[in-house]
Design a protein around this motif. Sequence first.
Motif, mmCIF file in Angstrom:
data_model
loop_
_atom_site.group_PDB
_atom_site.id
_atom_site.type_symbol
_atom_site.label_atom_id
_atom_site.label_comp_id
_atom_site.label_asym_id
_atom_site.label_seq_id
_atom_site.Cartn_x
_atom_site.Cartn_y
_atom_site.Cartn_z
ATOM 1 N N HIS A 34 0.602 -79.916 -31.914
ATOM 2 C CA HIS A 34 1.155 -80.153 -33.387
ATOM 3 C C HIS A 34 -0.313 -80.001 -34.614
ATOM 4 O O HIS A 34 -0.337 -79.115 -35.917
ATOM 5 C CB HIS A 34 1.897 -81.066 -34.283
ATOM 6 C CG HIS A 34 1.097 -82.478 -34.019
ATOM 7 N ND1 HIS A 34 1.052 -83.113 -34.734
ATOM 8 C CD2 HIS A 34 0.683 -83.034 -33.184
ATOM 9 C CE1 HIS A 34 0.284 -84.783 -34.557
ATOM 10 N NE2 HIS A 34 0.200 -84.033 -33.406
ATOM 11 N N GLU A 35 -1.018 -80.222 -33.713
ATOM 12 C CA GLU A 35 -2.672 -80.754 -33.825
ATOM 13 C C GLU A 35 -3.191 -79.573 -33.027
ATOM 14 O O GLU A 35 -3.145 -80.106 -32.146
ATOM 15 C CB GLU A 35 -3.318 -81.716 -34.729
ATOM 16 C CG GLU A 35 -2.858 -81.904 -36.357
ATOM 17 C CD GLU A 35 -3.247 -83.297 -36.585
ATOM 18 O OE1 GLU A 35 -3.718 -83.415 -37.526
ATOM 19 O OE2 GLU A 35 -3.222 -84.135 -35.581
ATOM 20 N N THR A 36 -4.180 -78.906 -33.017
ATOM 21 C CA THR A 36 -4.955 -78.482 -31.450
ATOM 22 C C THR A 36 -7.345 -78.286 -31.433
ATOM 23 O O THR A 36 -7.082 -78.491 -30.482
ATOM 24 C CB THR A 36 -4.596 -77.261 -30.924
ATOM 25 O OG1 THR A 36 -4.394 -76.703 -32.493
ATOM 26 C CG2 THR A 36 -3.241 -77.193 -30.473
ATOM 27 N N TRP B 84 -10.916 -81.952 -32.703
ATOM 28 C CA TRP B 84 -11.266 -83.033 -33.735
ATOM 29 C C TRP B 84 -10.566 -84.225 -34.124
ATOM 30 O O TRP B 84 -10.228 -85.418 -33.502
ATOM 31 C CB TRP B 84 -12.358 -83.090 -35.196
ATOM 32 C CG TRP B 84 -12.232 -83.867 -36.143
ATOM 33 C CD1 TRP B 84 -11.183 -83.610 -37.475
ATOM 34 C CD2 TRP B 84 -13.558 -84.964 -36.161
ATOM 35 N NE1 TRP B 84 -12.110 -85.148 -37.691
ATOM 36 C CE2 TRP B 84 -13.081 -85.454 -37.064
ATOM 37 C CE3 TRP B 84 -14.438 -85.027 -35.076
ATOM 38 C CZ2 TRP B 84 -14.087 -86.797 -37.347
ATOM 39 C CZ3 TRP B 84 -15.484 -86.354 -35.464
ATOM 40 C CH2 TRP B 84 -14.984 -86.605 -36.457
ATOM 41 N N SER B 85 -9.096 -83.083 -34.123
ATOM 42 C CA SER B 85 -8.097 -84.092 -33.946
ATOM 43 C C SER B 85 -7.253 -84.624 -32.477
ATOM 44 O O SER B 85 -6.947 -86.209 -33.040
ATOM 45 C CB SER B 85 -6.543 -83.426 -33.837
ATOM 46 O OG SER B 85 -6.260 -82.262 -33.327
ATOM 47 N N TRP B 86 -8.177 -84.785 -30.995
ATOM 48 C CA TRP B 86 -8.626 -85.165 -30.308
ATOM 49 C C TRP B 86 -8.960 -86.574 -30.255
ATOM 50 O O TRP B 86 -8.512 -87.266 -30.331
ATOM 51 C CB TRP B 86 -8.680 -84.399 -29.471
ATOM 52 C CG TRP B 86 -7.140 -83.941 -28.960
ATOM 53 C CD1 TRP B 86 -6.314 -81.902 -29.130
ATOM 54 C CD2 TRP B 86 -5.993 -84.206 -27.689
ATOM 55 N NE1 TRP B 86 -5.552 -81.973 -28.279
ATOM 56 C CE2 TRP B 86 -4.957 -83.159 -27.712
ATOM 57 C CE3 TRP B 86 -5.596 -85.094 -26.698
ATOM 58 C CZ2 TRP B 86 -4.249 -82.598 -26.593
ATOM 59 C CZ3 TRP B 86 -4.755 -85.035 -26.293
ATOM 60 C CH2 TRP B 86 -4.315 -84.340 -26.173
ATOM 61 N N VAL C 219 -3.787 -89.534 -22.668
ATOM 62 C CA VAL C 219 -4.110 -88.729 -22.208
ATOM 63 C C VAL C 219 -6.051 -88.604 -21.272
ATOM 64 O O VAL C 219 -6.621 -88.389 -20.767
ATOM 65 C CB VAL C 219 -4.060 -87.114 -22.931
ATOM 66 C CG1 VAL C 219 -4.633 -86.091 -22.409
ATOM 67 C CG2 VAL C 219 -2.517 -86.719 -23.300
ATOM 68 N N LEU C 220 -6.526 -88.836 -23.466
ATOM 69 C CA LEU C 220 -7.312 -89.122 -23.180
ATOM 70 C C LEU C 220 -8.087 -89.858 -22.107
ATOM 71 O O LEU C 220 -9.208 -89.706 -21.542
ATOM 72 C CB LEU C 220 -8.383 -89.598 -24.562
ATOM 73 C CG LEU C 220 -8.437 -88.287 -25.704
ATOM 74 C CD1 LEU C 220 -7.907 -89.554 -26.635
ATOM 75 C CD2 LEU C 220 -9.162 -87.284 -25.597
#
Lengths: 149, 233, 581
Positions: C25-27, C30-32, C43-44
Motif C-alpha cells: 500500500h506504500e512502497t 521512507w514509508s518503511w 519484518v524490519l
Amino acid sequence: MAHDGPHIVPKSILLKVFGALIVLTGLTVGVAYVPLGPLTVPVALGIAGLKATLVVLFFMHLKYDNPVNALTFTIGTIFVVVFVTITLLDTAFRGDLGNVTAQTVQEIQAEQERAQQRQDAIPSDSLRIAPSDYPNQDRGASMESDEGS
Amino acid sequence: MATETAPAPTEREEAEHDHHPEHLQHHFVSSKQQFDSAKLGMWVFLITEVLLFSGMFVAYAVFRQWNPDVFAAASGTLDQAMGAANTVVLLTSSLTVALAIHAIKQDRVQRCIYYLLGTLGLAGGFMVVKYFEYMAKFEHGVFPGAAFDPHGAHYEHLAEMTAAPQFFSIYFVMTGIHGVHVIIGMIVIGVLALMAWRGSFSSEWYTPVELTGLYWHLVDIVWIFLFPLLYLI
Amino acid sequence: MSTTTQDAPVEQAGPDEEETNYLNHETSIWSWLTTKDHKRIGVLYCISLAVVFLVAGVLALLMRAELSGSGQTLMGNDTYNQVFTMHGILMVFLFLVPSIPAILGNFVLPLQIGAKDVAFPRLNLASWYVYLAGAAFTITALLTGGVDTGWTFYTPYSASTGGGVLWMTSAIFVAGFANIFTGLNFIVTIHKMRAPGMTWNRLPLFVWGMYATSIVQVLATPVIGITMVLLILEQTLQIGIFDPALGGDPVLFQHFFWFYSHPAVYIMILPAFGILSELIATFSRSRIFGYRAIALSSVAIAMLGFLVWGHHMFVSGQSAISSIVFSLITYLIGIPSGIKVFNWVATLYKGSIWLQTPMLYALGFLFMFTIGGFTGIMVGVLSVDVHLHDTYYVVGHFHYVMMGGSVVALLGGMHYWWPKITGRMYNETLGKIAAGLVFVGFNLTFFPQLVLGARGMPRRYANYAERFAGLHQLSTVGSQILGLGLFLILGYALWSLAYGEKAPANPWGATTLEWTNTTAVPIHHNFERIPLVTRGPYDFHLADEVFGGGDGEALSDDVPQIPDPAPSAPSETDPTESAGV
C-alpha cells in the motif's frame, strides 16, 4: 475515561493525605534520635512503606483505579522484595561452610602427616601384590570353573 | 469455526466514528480504551523504574548488612536538615501535581497551569538543595569512587573506615539517578504547562497530565525510601 | 500445502496483483523507516535479526573450526576469546532475547487477538531504532578493541579491561530498552486490545507465551540496565561496588547479572513454547490438550524463573544455604516444563499428524528441548554441578535449550507464518531437507559436547588435550552440517520471496484469527472488519458452545480441512462428520 466523567478524588482527601505524609516525615526524623537497637531499620522502613502506600493509594489514584493497575504495581513490588531477600540470603550467610579456618587446615595437614607416617611404618614389600598371590593365575578359566561347579 | 466477522460496528464505535475526537488514534475503538491502555502502559513502565532502583537498594542492603557501623557513621555526615527539607519539598510537589490533575478533570485549565508551574518550582528547589549538598561533600573530598579522600573536621574519621567509600558511592549513584529522574520530570512538566497554556488539555483529554503525575509520584516514592535509608539510620 | 486448493475463506479478490495489502500500500523506503504498522516493524526486526544471527553463526562456525584440532589451527588464544565472547553477546542480547517477540510477536500477536495494531505503535517503532542503536554501540565496541570477558562480564576482569567493554555494556543497556518497549507494548495490547469475544480463555497459546515473556522482560530487563550502569561507573569512577580490589564484592555482580540473565533464559524459551503449541495443534489437527495447563504453566515458569538465578553461582563462593535453596527451587522449574511437554505429546496422541516442515521443527523441538531440560535438572543439582560447572556439559545443555529449543521453534514459526508474512510459499521439499540437516547437524554438534563436558573438558578454551580430539572433531563436523542446513533455509527463503508460489489465505487449515479472518497477505489495518470471536482458538471440531463440547477428533482426511470462518459454520460442516470419526 474522560467523557464518562472521571473519578475525582476530593480535594479534602488530597490535603488530608498530604498532612499525614508531613506528620510521618516528622515522625521518621524524630524516631531516628531514639535508640531502637535492632528495630531501627524496620521502623524506618515501616514508616517509609506507610508513606509510599498513602501516595500510591490516593495521589496515584490506585484505590479507585482499575484493579489490573494495582496488580501490576504489586507484582513489581513483590519482585523487588524477592531480589533483596534472596541476595541477602547469600550475603548474610557468606562463608557459612565455616569448617575451613586456619585451624582446620592445620588439622588436615597433621592428619595427612600421620597417615604418611603410618604408611611409612609398613614395609612396602609386604603390600606388593605379585601374580603368585592369586590362587589361580588364569582368571577367566577360574570363573568358568566357578560357574560350572 | 464459528468466528464471525462483526456484522456492524457497535453503537459506541459508531458514535465515536461520527464525532471522532481528534486525540483518538485509529487503532483504538474508544477514548476509554485509549486512556486505559495508556494508563496501564504507564504502570508497567513504573514497575520497570521500580526494578531499576531496586538494584541500588540491593547494593545498599548488602553493604549495610556487612558494615552496619560504618554506614551509621557515614550517614551521620549527611545533612539531615537539608534531607528533611527536600522530603517536604518533594511531598508538596506531589500534592501540587495531584491538584493539577484534580483541576484539569474539572476543566479548570488556568488552575492546572498554576499547579504545574508550582510543581516545577518545587522540583527546581529540590535540585538546588541537592546542589548545595553535593558541593558541601565535594569540598571535603567526599567523592564517589577512587577520588574518595575525605578531609575536614566533619569527615576525617571516614578516611580510616573500610566501607565508607562504598556508602558514598551508593549515596551518589542513588541520589544521582534519582536526580536525573527529577530533571526529566521537570522537562516533561514544563512541556505540559506549555501545552496546557495552549489549550491542549480538557476534561475530555488530559492523558499526558495523568501519566506525568504518576511518574512524578513514583519519583517522590523513591525519595521517601532514600531519605531514611541514607540520612537517618 | 500445495494440496489445499480451496478458496480463501474471507471475501478476497483472489490472488490479484492489484489487491492492496500491508506490503504494497506504500512502497517507498521512507514509508518503511517511519512505519507504525506492527507487521512492517516485525519484518524490519526480522531483517536486522537475520543479519545478527548470520554474523554470530559464522563466529560459531569459526570457533568450531579452531577446535577441529588441538593446538592452534585458525586463530590465537586472544582472538578465540573475543570470538566466543562476541558469539555469546550477539546471540543472547541481540538475537535470542528479542528474536521471537520482536519478529513473530510483532507480526502475529495483534492479528491473533483481533486488534488493528499494538497499543503503542510509535513506541514499537522506537523499539526497533533503539535496538539499532544498541547494535551500533556493539560495532563500536568491536572497533575499539573488542571484548573478551565472556558474555557474562564477570567482575573484576570486566571492570579492568579496555575500552571495548565500556561500549559493549552501554550497548546492552541501550538494547535493553528495546526489549522493555516490546514487552510493555505486548502486556498492554493483550490486556486492552482484544477483539470483542476474545476472552482470556480464547487466547491462542502463542499469545499466552508472549504474555508470560513480556512479564519477564518488563521485570528483569531494568535490572540488567542498572547492572550495566554500575559496571560502567565501576570502570570510569571505580565506585567499588563490584571490584574486590576496591572493597566491592564480585559475587554481588553475579547476583545482579543473573537476576536478569536467568529470567532472560525464559524470555528466550517461553515464546518458543507458544509457537510450539500453535504448531502442534495445527499440524495434528486436534484441540490442544490441557489448554489452561499450558497457558498457566507459562506464567508459572515466568514467576519461578525469578527465584533460581543463584544456580549459576554454585561454585562462585555464595553461601551454602543459598546454594541449597536455589538448587531446590530449580527442581521446581521442571514441573511446569514437564506439564507442557506432556500436554503437547497428549495433543499429538490420536491426532492426524501432518508432517509439513513446521511440524518437523516442532517434533525436533520436543526431542531436543527434553534433552535440554533433563541436562538442566542435572546441572541444577548442587553436588553434580560442582563437577560439571564451566565444562562443555553446560555448553551442551544451554545450546540444547537455546538453539535446539528457541531457535528451532523460531525456524518452525517462521516457516509456519512465512506465507502470511510474505504471501509466498517456500519450497516444501527443500524445507524438509533443511529441517533434517538442522536436526542432524545440531545433535551431532552438541551431543558430543555433553559427553566432553562429563569427561572434564572445560569451556572457553581454544585448545584441548589430545584425548578429547575425536569428540571435538565430531562436533565440528556437526556444526558444518548445521550451518549448511541454515544456509539452505536462507537460500530458499530468498528464492521464495521472488519466485515462490502465491500462498492462499490459510494454507495450513489453521483456526486462529490471523489465518481465518485475513486476506492472504493482511491488509494495512489487518481486518476488513474487527472479528467477533465466539469460540476457542483450537476448535478443529465444531465449537463447544454450538454443539455441547463433543470431544471431536480431527477430520481423518489427508487433505486438511480449512475451518470455515463464516458465521454459518454449522450448516457447512456436518457435525456428524467429525463425531463419527
